[in-house]
Design an enzyme around this catalytic site. Structure first.
Site, PDB file in Angstrom:
ATOM      1  N   HIS A   1       0.828  -1.225   0.000  1.00  0.00           N
ATOM      2  CA  HIS A   1       0.000   0.000   0.000  1.00  0.00           C
ATOM      3  C   HIS A   1       0.855   1.266   0.000  1.00  0.00           C
ATOM      4  O   HIS A   1       0.320   2.370   0.079  1.00  0.00           O
ATOM      5  CB  HIS A   1      -0.936   0.018   1.208  1.00  0.00           C
TER       6      HIS A   1
HETATM    7 ZN    ZN Z   1      -3.679  -7.489   3.328  1.00  0.00          ZN
END
Ligand code: ZN
Length: 340
Positions: free
Chosen positions: A146
């Site tokens: 992320h």
């Molecule tokens: Zn994850």
């Protein structure tokens, strides 16, 4: 560390029929790179299961016979800059992330957070180098998918897979890398960083209704409905790998073997069993082995209601990786010429 068997140097001159036999008698260990001793201090009651990394290392030591542990090296600013903006690297290094940036990451800034993040990226780099020499290697953390070029999110500071893919291209003359992301959450940062990079293929198999709610576009995205179980998942994965290899022939795979598709995960929303996840791992390794492609594994996410479930999923992945070390005791497969 074990030294290479004497006969390794002879392999290049041996016909393949004999190669099998030689590899079988030349035991090599799975290299596992760890960073869990660089402790990231968290406030009491923080929801991130930091202790799982120590449990994974201790569990692997007990359960996987052919494994050797190495401390993760530290990633320098120059290498981080292969995937991150200099301003962001500076902010993380000097502790000048804004409160909003720290909230997005989910960890309060500390010098230890910076050190650990550098080490975790370094472990993926080291696992890639080792995998290219012996077929498979693991980072006992990492998979921080992320993280974007200019900011972090969702417990991810630096994008280890994007950094390592680009460093292997620069350092090892690898032209094509595939990032196979089977964490239950979409690899949004990875997709964003590599969006305009045709030399790295990004595959993400993830929960359609799960975080991140604004998804990026990977080279191949497979969005799965809530409650997906083993059979449907494995069919979707087989189809996705077929498509990957029809569109792109990687020379290295970085595999994010997230434990969070497990049915006991707090955040996963899918219903894979421990056996289903082991079948997932075997499918990735088998498909890679058939094509002579080395695989570097990262752990990625896992938030089990019972942390032992998460650890068990990861230990299965590590044990399966150990079976895929070229020249390991437990495999008789040959490596394809030109794989690296
Ligand atoms: Zn994850």
């Amino acid at each position: 560390m074990r030294s290479l068997p004497k006969r390794t140097a002879e392999r290049a001159h041996m016909p393949h029929a004999k190669l099998d036999a030689l590899i079988f008698i030349s035991p090599r260990s799975l290299k596992a790179f760890y960073s869990d001793h660089f402790v990231l201090p968290l406030p009491a009651g923080h929801r991130f299961p930091m202790q799982k990394y120590r449990l994974i290392r201790e569990g692997a030591q007990a359960a996987v016979p052919d494994i050797e542990f190495h401390e993760a090296p530290r990633t320098t600013d120059g290498v981080l800059a292969l995937a991150h903006h200099p301003h962001y690297i500076q902010s993380v290094s000097t502790g000048t992330l804004s409160p909003a940036e720290q909230r997005a990451i989910g960890f309060p800034w500390t010098p230890e957070m910076t050190e650990r993040s550098r080490r975790s990226a370094g472990a993926t780099i080291a696992a890639c180098r080792a995998a290219m020499e012996q077929g498979a290697a693991v980072n006992l953390a990492g998979g921080t998918h992320h993280a974007y070029a200019d900011h972090g999110e969702g417990f991810c500071v630096f994008n280890d897979a994007a950094i390592a893919a680009r460093l292997m291209q620069a350092e090892r003359h690898v032209k094509r890398v595939a990032i196979v992301d089977l964490d239950v959450h979409q690899g949004n940062g990875t997709a964003s960083i590599l969006a305009n990079d045709d030399s790295v293929f990004t595959l993400s198999l993830h929960g359609e209704r799960n975080y991140p709610f604004n998804k990026e576009t990977s080279d191949l995205d497979v969005a799965l409905p809530d409650g997906t179980g083993d059979a449907a998942y494995l069919t979707a994965l087989a189809d996705a790998l077929t498509e990957l290899f029809s569109r792109f022939m990687p020379q290295l795979i970085i595999y994010l073997a997230g434990a969070d598709p497990h049915e006991g995960d707090r955040l996963g929303r899918l219903k894979l069993t421990l056996d289903g996840l082991a079948a997932r791992d075997r499918m990735v390794f088998e498909q890679a082995r058939q094509r002579g492609i080395p695989v570097a594994v990262t752990m990625a996410g896992g938030y089990g209601k019972n942390i032992q479930d998460t650890v068990a999923v990861h230990l299965h992945t590590i044990a399966i990786a150990a079976h895929h070390v070229w020249g390991g005791q437990t495999t008789t497969s040959t490596r394809a010429d030109g794989a690296a």
